[in-house]
Design a protein around this motif. Sequence first.
Motif, PDB file in Angstrom:
ATOM      1  N   ASN A  83       0.834  -1.196   0.000  1.00 30.31           N
ATOM      2  CA  ASN A  83       0.000   0.000   0.000  1.00 30.31           C
ATOM      3  C   ASN A  83       0.879   1.260   0.000  1.00 30.31           C
ATOM      4  OD1 ASN A  83      -2.173   1.721   0.127  1.00 30.31           O
ATOM      5  ND2 ASN A  83      -2.902   1.016   2.106  1.00 30.31           N
ATOM      6  N   GLY A  91      -4.307   3.566  -0.209  1.00 31.07           N
ATOM      7  CA  GLY A  91      -5.210   2.574  -0.776  1.00 31.07           C
ATOM      8  C   GLY A  91      -6.082   1.946   0.296  1.00 31.07           C
ATOM      9  N   ALA A  94     -10.129  -3.584  -0.659  1.00 28.41           N
ATOM     10  CA  ALA A  94     -11.450  -3.858  -1.217  1.00 28.41           C
ATOM     11  C   ALA A  94     -11.788  -5.338  -1.184  1.00 28.41           C
ATOM     12  CB  ALA A  94     -11.526  -3.343  -2.655  1.00 28.41           C
ATOM     13  N   VAL A 102      -7.009  -7.090  -2.855  1.00 26.84           N
ATOM     14  CA  VAL A 102      -7.206  -5.953  -3.747  1.00 26.84           C
ATOM     15  C   VAL A 102      -7.065  -4.668  -2.944  1.00 26.84           C
ATOM     16  CG1 VAL A 102      -8.735  -4.760  -5.355  1.00 26.84           C
ATOM     17  CG2 VAL A 102      -8.742  -7.268  -5.257  1.00 26.84           C
ATOM     18  N   ARG A 104      -7.242  -0.519  -3.484  1.00 29.07           N
ATOM     19  CA  ARG A 104      -7.879   0.335  -4.488  1.00 29.07           C
ATOM     20  C   ARG A 104      -7.828   1.800  -4.070  1.00 29.07           C
ATOM     21  NH1 ARG A 104     -13.151  -2.373  -5.927  1.00 29.07           N
ATOM     22  NH2 ARG A 104     -11.698  -3.729  -7.050  1.00 29.07           N
ATOM     23  N   THR A 105      -7.622   2.666  -5.065  1.00 25.67           N
ATOM     24  CA  THR A 105      -7.782   4.111  -4.909  1.00 25.67           C
ATOM     25  C   THR A 105      -8.728   4.585  -6.004  1.00 25.67           C
ATOM     26  OG1 THR A 105      -5.959   4.737  -6.372  1.00 25.67           O
ATOM     27  CG2 THR A 105      -5.407   4.292  -4.074  1.00 25.67           C
ATOM     28  N   GLN A 109      -5.693   0.428  -8.945  1.00 23.00           N
ATOM     29  CA  GLN A 109      -5.830  -0.685  -8.019  1.00 23.00           C
ATOM     30  C   GLN A 109      -4.651  -1.641  -8.176  1.00 23.00           C
ATOM     31  OE1 GLN A 109      -9.396  -2.992  -8.729  1.00 23.00           O
ATOM     32  NE2 GLN A 109      -8.509  -4.067 -10.479  1.00 23.00           N
ATOM     33  N   LYS A 111      -3.945  -5.750  -7.474  1.00 24.99           N
ATOM     34  CA  LYS A 111      -4.405  -7.085  -7.103  1.00 24.99           C
ATOM     35  C   LYS A 111      -3.186  -7.945  -6.777  1.00 24.99           C
ATOM     36  CE  LYS A 111      -6.854  -7.838 -10.848  1.00 24.99           C
ATOM     37  NZ  LYS A 111      -7.773  -8.500 -11.818  1.00 24.99           N
ATOM     38  N   TYR A 120      -1.122  -4.475 -11.298  1.00 26.09           N
ATOM     39  CA  TYR A 120      -1.415  -3.058 -11.039  1.00 26.09           C
ATOM     40  C   TYR A 120      -2.103  -2.468 -12.262  1.00 26.09           C
ATOM     41  CZ  TYR A 120      -0.386   1.971 -10.809  1.00 26.09           C
ATOM     42  OH  TYR A 120      -0.468   3.339 -10.832  1.00 26.09           O
TER      43      TYR A 120
END
Length: 279
Positions: A83, A91, A94, A102, A104-105, A109, A111, A120
């Motif tokens: 992160n 981030g 999720a 996951v 996410r922003t 994201q 994974k 990414y």
Amino acid sequence: MNWEKAKTVLIVALLITDLFLAGVLYADRMRVAPAENAAAFHRETKELLKDAGIALEAEIPKDGSSLPILDVAYETDTTDNLNQRFFRGKGRVADNDDQRLVLRTARGQLKVLDERRLIYEADAASNAFLNEKEAEKKALDFLAERGFPIDDIALFYSEAAGNRRKLMFTKTYKNNYVESAYTEIDLVGDKVVRMDRLWIDVIDETAEREPLPMATQSLLRLLSHDSLRGRTIKKIDPCYYFNPEEQGTVENLSHGTRGYATVAWRMELDGGEELVLLH
């Protein structure tokens, strides 16, 4: 260009019939050739491949080489570190279970599959046009800025369409490839919009050495593989191969992350695919 196919390391299953075929051909040719690694036998091997519809542009390596066995592990990191590296800690998680994480922003994201494969994706656009060297530098800068070492990475394939470019990198150790590690970088202009990375770290080099398979025998085993008809072998290089589960899709791997790398021959085909021939 089928990039899902290009990034896949193909492992030739050496079935009993393949071994039998190679043995028969080898015994037959040894009656007329002075030695398997002699130039005459290499020419004969090339002709046999040609008859099977497989072109060989690379030089056949001489036999007798060996490499030290490596203690290796898949590259991994913690959720908090990832992160911070990708999103400066902003981030949000999720999704998170044993096989999938996951982060996410609003604009991207990350994974993480099975704790090792990083995918990414970013929402970005650019009208810039980069040549291959400029794109490679942009990709390496992207990796370095996120804390990935770039002294063990080599570009082996690049393809552009308009201002979009895909770059394929592979892992190296002392000038030898380490499979099945890869990093794929997709750019739009000068923006990285996607990274797909499965990487291997060398923990230690053991004192034990392992001989490479006989190159001519490895090539002869390809004769019964009809899927290679019409293809061209562009390069043949020694490599290391690590996969604790031996075969299977990355998404379904178990949690084994460390082990010893096997030595093998890595062959690069026309179109960018890689073929790894084990013992």
